[in-house]
Design a protein around this motif. Structure first.
Motif, PDB file in Angstrom:
ATOM      1  N   CYS A  10       0.846  -1.186   0.000  1.00  0.00           N
ATOM      2  CA  CYS A  10       0.000   0.000   0.000  1.00  0.00           C
ATOM      3  C   CYS A  10       0.885   1.242   0.000  1.00  0.00           C
ATOM      4  O   CYS A  10       1.706   1.418   0.902  1.00  0.00           O
ATOM      5  CB  CYS A  10      -0.922   0.005   1.220  1.00  0.00           C
ATOM      6  SG  CYS A  10      -1.930   1.498   1.326  1.00  0.00           S
ATOM      7  N   SER A  11       0.715   2.084  -0.996  1.00  0.00           N
ATOM      8  CA  SER A  11       1.542   3.281  -1.134  1.00  0.00           C
ATOM      9  C   SER A  11       1.102   4.421  -0.229  1.00  0.00           C
ATOM     10  O   SER A  11       1.677   5.499  -0.288  1.00  0.00           O
ATOM     11  CB  SER A  11       1.553   3.740  -2.595  1.00  0.00           C
ATOM     12  OG  SER A  11       2.208   2.777  -3.385  1.00  0.00           O
TER      13      SER A  11
ATOM     14  N   ARG B 274       2.883   2.367   3.574  1.00  0.00           N
ATOM     15  CA  ARG B 274       4.346   2.286   3.646  1.00  0.00           C
ATOM     16  C   ARG B 274       4.989   3.626   4.013  1.00  0.00           C
ATOM     17  O   ARG B 274       5.835   3.668   4.903  1.00  0.00           O
ATOM     18  CB  ARG B 274       4.915   1.761   2.332  1.00  0.00           C
ATOM     19  CG  ARG B 274       4.711   0.277   2.146  1.00  0.00           C
ATOM     20  CD  ARG B 274       5.221  -0.181   0.809  1.00  0.00           C
ATOM     21  NE  ARG B 274       5.086  -1.622   0.670  1.00  0.00           N
ATOM     22  CZ  ARG B 274       5.262  -2.265  -0.471  1.00  0.00           C
ATOM     23  NH1 ARG B 274       5.603  -1.603  -1.560  1.00  0.00           N
ATOM     24  NH2 ARG B 274       5.115  -3.572  -0.520  1.00  0.00           N
TER      25      ARG B 274
ATOM     26  N   GLY C 233       1.777  -3.582  -8.146  1.00  0.00           N
ATOM     27  CA  GLY C 233       2.372  -3.918  -6.851  1.00  0.00           C
ATOM     28  C   GLY C 233       1.481  -4.814  -6.019  1.00  0.00           C
ATOM     29  O   GLY C 233       1.953  -5.726  -5.338  1.00  0.00           O
TER      30      GLY C 233
END
Length: 157
Positions: free
Chosen positions: A11-12, A15, A146
């Motif tokens: 998860c951007s 993180r 991702g």
């Protein structure tokens, strides 16, 4: 789940919060953008305990957000924003915009002006394709590479 384990989630948003998600780190970055470079200046401006400041600066250096280098005069070490660090500026301005809108009953305490025309610096959410401004109601999250790689790795492991 422990806080440090969140860094492994695909998860951007999650993180970066592991690195940036406490008040001291964001306040250190605010000071760095204001030109503060020396440990003692960070400490005195923020009133942060020295050990906590050492920890936060080390984390920012480890994540290549700040660069630790010898000052030009060679008498002390400085902390300077890297390119990765400079990329965080819109996040701080977005927090500032929210704070001005919701936590500044007497108006903005500081104006962040464009050097060339004196307009106010603001962060806006816009589509990278058509340029249209958006709100949360206009955004639909969908799985990216991702997440798909994480799911595929979990299926194999």
């Amino acid at each position: 789940m422990r806080y440090e384990q969140l860094a492994d989630l695909p998860c951007s948003i999650t993180r970066p919060l592991v690195v940036l998600g406490d008040r001291w780190t964001l306040l250190i970055l605010k000071e760095a953008f204001a030109g503060v470079r020396r440990f003692n200046a960070f400490q005195s401006n923020l009133g942060i305990p020295r050990s906590r400041l050492q920890d936060r600066l080390a984390r920012l250096v480890d994540h290549e957000i700040l660069v630790r280098q010898q000052a030009v005069d060679g008498d002390h070490v400085e902390y300077r924003l890297s390119r990765k660090g400079h990329d965080l500026y819109p996040i701080l301005l977005a927090i500032k915009d929210w704070g001005d809108a919701h936590m500044a009953p007497d108006g903005p305490p500081v104006h962040y002006r464009h050097r060339d025309c004196a307009g106010e610096a603001r962060v806006t959410l816009a589509c990278d394709c058509c340029g249209e401004r958006m709100t949360a109601h206009d955004v639909v999250p969908e799985a990216g590479p991702g997440l798909l790689a994480h799911v595929d790795a979990g299926a194999r492991g």
